[in-house]
Design an enzyme around this catalytic site. Structure first.
Site, PDB file in Angstrom:
ATOM      1  CD  GLU A 178      -1.834  -2.342   1.467  1.00 55.75           C
ATOM      2  OE1 GLU A 178      -0.707  -2.628   1.930  1.00 55.75           O
ATOM      3  OE2 GLU A 178      -2.722  -3.192   1.304  1.00 55.75           O
ATOM      4  CG  HIS A 213      -9.322  -6.939   8.835  1.00 57.46           C
ATOM      5  ND1 HIS A 213      -8.312  -7.436   9.613  1.00 57.46           N
ATOM      6  CD2 HIS A 213      -8.935  -7.126   7.546  1.00 57.46           C
ATOM      7  CE1 HIS A 213      -7.356  -7.915   8.837  1.00 57.46           C
ATOM      8  NE2 HIS A 213      -7.702  -7.736   7.578  1.00 57.46           N
TER       9      HIS A 213
END
Lengths: 330, 460
Positions: free
Chosen positions: B194, B263
């Site tokens: 990322e 998450h």
């Protein structure tokens, strides 16, 4: 560090070429000296990282570029801006935080940009300019042109994780990006020895299949020759290339650096024996390509340009208060 | 002993699916690990394997059946020496597992219980479309894909990059079909890095391209947050307006279902704190489509926060050639006079459910969907509060420094004299998201909490 210079070799460059390098490097040197002075006078604030000693790197590389090529670097960025043709007045006025600066006073020393000259900053976060440089290369690939981008970073940034994420992607996608590691031996106050598990930074791309080479970054001709090779590789669609420029900064990391991590003698020795500007000057004189008078004329011209920039930077008003609220959104 | 084979849950948010194909027939002997059937979830078609050995005694759900709830018996497996009569009795017997499933916490978050092709949300008020516009029922997932496809057709500088956006067709199938239409140059699969690929996208945007960066979830964008904030959001200002960053960062945000703390983080308030960013968090598919198209055209970095639970929800989407919604315009999703409920994104679910319940008790709540958090349409909120004199905010994010805090402060500054009660912020609990189903439920904001808050500010 690079090996001792081949002192007597006949320069493999024309008078015009050498004079241009001399002029460009001297501009950076005198500009930075003036910036240091203005800092001391309180006219420049905050962080100010001088490029003195490293001039041959950016001047040699710029000499090998063509129209449309892009460049991006760290916070030690004044030299890069001058070398790619940005106006010294605009750069100096940004240092003083004035309306006439490239960012109208809102960026400062570390944050200047020029769409016209394809200079994409001036980044204050160590290593962040590396993927950005690959992104500029991505745009060239996407548009199908043959331009190359140059991502400059230091030996300190060479240990950042995002550099290796970028190496992987740049190699995978064959992005036309030259990664220029300006190894000036010290990441702020930490020497290479104390920060890098392996000293040869040009080999850091091996795991990703990126060729690299070490270059004497104090020799502008060596830099240009290496740059041409790297650029040729990129333009041919072969993917990225790493150049490790072994160089040296004479001044501290920033203006507030007492430089206790190295000896005065080390710096002095480098200045006397390896100075990149003296090197070109010697070549011009020894090769009887230029007279002392000609060189003095160049010195005078540069001094005038820098003084003019300094004057402009002091005369230019501070940005209007309304500028606080502009440019947050396009 | 004959055992029932139950419809499996094949993703954290799956509630039901289509039994698209049986790969065995009655009388077949199966071994453990053998593929029994193909099951289509809202995201993908998955193969379903046998756990036990045995003979297929009876197929209870024929292939092609849609909307089969998780834990419904779909076949009976006979053990050694058992005959078909055992299959009959096993089929007839109530499925213990299925029964248990009724009481057990659902695998989804409490509000997830909307089948993929659920009845569309009622169109309360669509201020963004001309009169006479027709609508079609579409999932959030389809609307997002259409928005990207339309903008990619319109502008060759727009491209999509991210993990699994191309060949895999999107981890959540948002980019389904885009690779086929636009090719690998414009639908780009990245390595799982990322920080690196976000920086590359930002560089491409500096050079004038218009990247859409898909984060598989916004949780992973923390790896890239330096480029989002320091590189993308600040460069226009730092360059004195010379160099901007036209880029969209999009992906699911906030809690899904049972995926725990790393998450399940709602980043709305965090990004809304940053000048230079635009922050969008739509609730309906129509808003998602119109706002995503605006985001792609915008010259600024846009954080576009989606929600995994909403991906499969159906809404009415206007059938217009070029439907865009401007940033900074809240929507009154439900008019009312007694209290203002301010929410956005999935929080709207609780807000609307609460309003529905409250209406039965005679409390008419005006529900405002902020839609964009930066810029935020506080004017619509203030106007409503001046009418209702009461306000409750609803979001899933953490309470400290929340969007609700900001809304409350704005109301206090601009409509203090109109307030008949303190504003109450309903938010997620001040804890990392737990995994256990019961604790997860407790950690999220609930409709009951919203109802209680409304009763408190209306002194009922």
């Amino acid at each position: 560090m690079a090996t001792t210079r081949r002192a007597s070799a006949k320069p493999n460059a024309s008078k015009e070429e050498l004079l241009a390098y001399y002029r460009d490097m001297l501009l950076i040197r005198r500009f930075e000296e003036k910036a240091g002075q203005l800092y001391g006078m309180g006219l420049i604030g905050g962080f100010c990282h001088l490029y003195i000693g490293q001039e041959a790197v950016v001047v040699g590389l710029e000499a090998a570029t063509k129209e449309g090529d892009q460049r991006v670097t760290s916070y030690r960025d004044h030299g890069h801006m001058l070398a790619c043709g940005m106006d010294p007045k605009g750069v100096m006025a940004e240092l003083t935080g004035r309306e006439g600066g490239y960012s109208r006073g809102k960026g400062g020393s570390m944050h200047m940009f020029s769409s016209e000259k394809k200079f994409y900053g001036g980044h204050g976060i160590v290593g962040a300019q590396v993927p950005i440089g690959a992104g500029l290369a991505f745009a060239n690939w996407y548009r199908g042109n043959d331009n190359v981008s140059f991502a400059y970073f230091g030996d300190g940034a060479a240990n950042q994780g995002q550099v290796y994420e970028t190496f992987n992607i740049a190699s995978l996608w064959k992005l036309p990006c030259v990664f220029v590691i300006e190894n000036n031996q010290y990441a702020m106050g930490t020497s290479m020895k104390r920060a890098s598990s392996t000293p040869a930074l040009f080999t850091r791309g091996e795991a990703f299949g990126i060729p690299g080479e070490a270059v004497d970054g104090m020799d502008v001709l060596a830099v240009k020759a290496a740059a041409e090779k790297a650029i040729g590789h990129c333009r041919a669609g072969e993917g990225p290339y790493i150049l490790e420029m072994n160089t040296y900064r004479y001044r501290g990391h920033s203006m507030s650096d007492p430089a206790k991590y190295r000896t005065r003698e080390e710096v002095q020795k480098m200045r006397e024996e390896r100075d990149p500007i003296d090197h070109v000057r010697d070549m011009l004189v020894a090769g009887e390509l230029a007279t002392e008078d000609e060189l003095k004329a160049v010195d005078r011209d540069i001094k005038a340009v820098v003084n003019e920039a300094a004057q402009f930077a002091q005369d230019s008003p501070e940005p209007a208060e309304a500028e606080l609220w502009t440019d947050v959104y396009a | 002993m004959a055992t029932q084979i139950l419809m499996p849950a094949l993703s954290p948010t799956m509630e039901e699916g289509t039994l698209s194909k049986w790969l065995v027939k009655e009388g077949d002997t199966v071994t453990s690990g053998q593929i029994l059937a193909e099951i289509e979830t809202d995201k993908a078609t998955m193969e379903f394997e046998a756990v036990d050995e045995g003979t297929v005694g009876k197929i209870l759900v024929p292939e092609g059946s849609e909307g089969i709830k998780v834990n419904t018996p779909i076949a009976v497996l006979l053990g050694e020496g058992e005959d078909a009569s055992a299959a009959e009795s096993a089929a007839a017997a109530p499925a213990p597992a299925a029964e248990k499933a009724e009481e057990a916490p659902k695998p989804e978050a409490p509000i997830a219980a909307q089948p993929a092709a659920a009845v569309a949300e009622p169109v309360a008020q669509e201020p963004d479309v001309p009169e006479g516009t027709t609508f079609k029922t579409q999932t959030m997932r389809e609307a997002l894909r259409d928005a990207m496809a339309e903008e990619m057709r319109r502008d060759g500088d727009v491209f999509l990059m991210g993990e699994e956006v191309g060949e895999y067709q999107g981890a959540y199938k948002i980019s389904q079909g885009l690779l086929d239409e636009f090719g690998p140059k414009r639908v780009i699969d990245t390595p799982i890095t990322e920080h690196g690929f976000t920086g590359i996208a930002v560089g491409a945007a500096f050079a004038g391209l218009r990247p859409i960066v898909e984060f598989m979830t916004f949780n992973f964008a923390l790896q890239a947050i330096d480029h989002i904030i320091n590189s993308a959001a600040k460069t226009l200002y730092m360059s004195g307006g010379q160099m901007g960053c036209p880029i969209v960062f999009r992906g699911p945000n906030g809690a899904a279902a049972r995926v725990a703390a790393q998450h399940s983080h709602d980043f709305a308030a965090l990004y809304a704190n940053i000048p230079g960013l635009r922050v969008v968090m739509p609730y309906t598919a129509a808003d998602a489509k119109g706002l995503l198209k605006s985001a792609i055209r915008d010259a600024n970095p846009v954080i576009f926060l989606e929600n995994e639970i909403l991906y499969g929800r159906s809404f009415e989407v206007p059938e217009l050639d070029d439907f865009t919604i401007p940033f900074g315009k809240a929507k009154i999703a439900r008019p009312g006079k007694d209290v203002t409920i301010v929410s956005f994104g999935i929080g709207m679910n609780y807000a609307l459910q609460a309003a529905e319940e409250l209406a039965k008790e005679g409390v008419e709540a005006e529900v405002i969907d902020l839609r964009t958090l930066r810029p935020m349409d506080t004017a619509t909120v203030i106007a409503s509060v001046r009418k209702t004199n009461r306000c409750v905010t609803v979001e899933e994010g953490f309470p400290q420094g929340s969007i609700g805090n900001y809304v409350s402060a704005t109301i206090m500054q601009e409509a203090f004299d109109y307030l008949d009660a303190p504003v109450i912020n309903c938010a997620g609990k001040d804890v990392p998201m737990p995994y256990a189903a019961n604790l997860e439920k407790l950690a999220l904001v609930t409709t009951a909490e919203v109802i209680a808050a409304v009763k408190s500010v209306t002194y009922r």
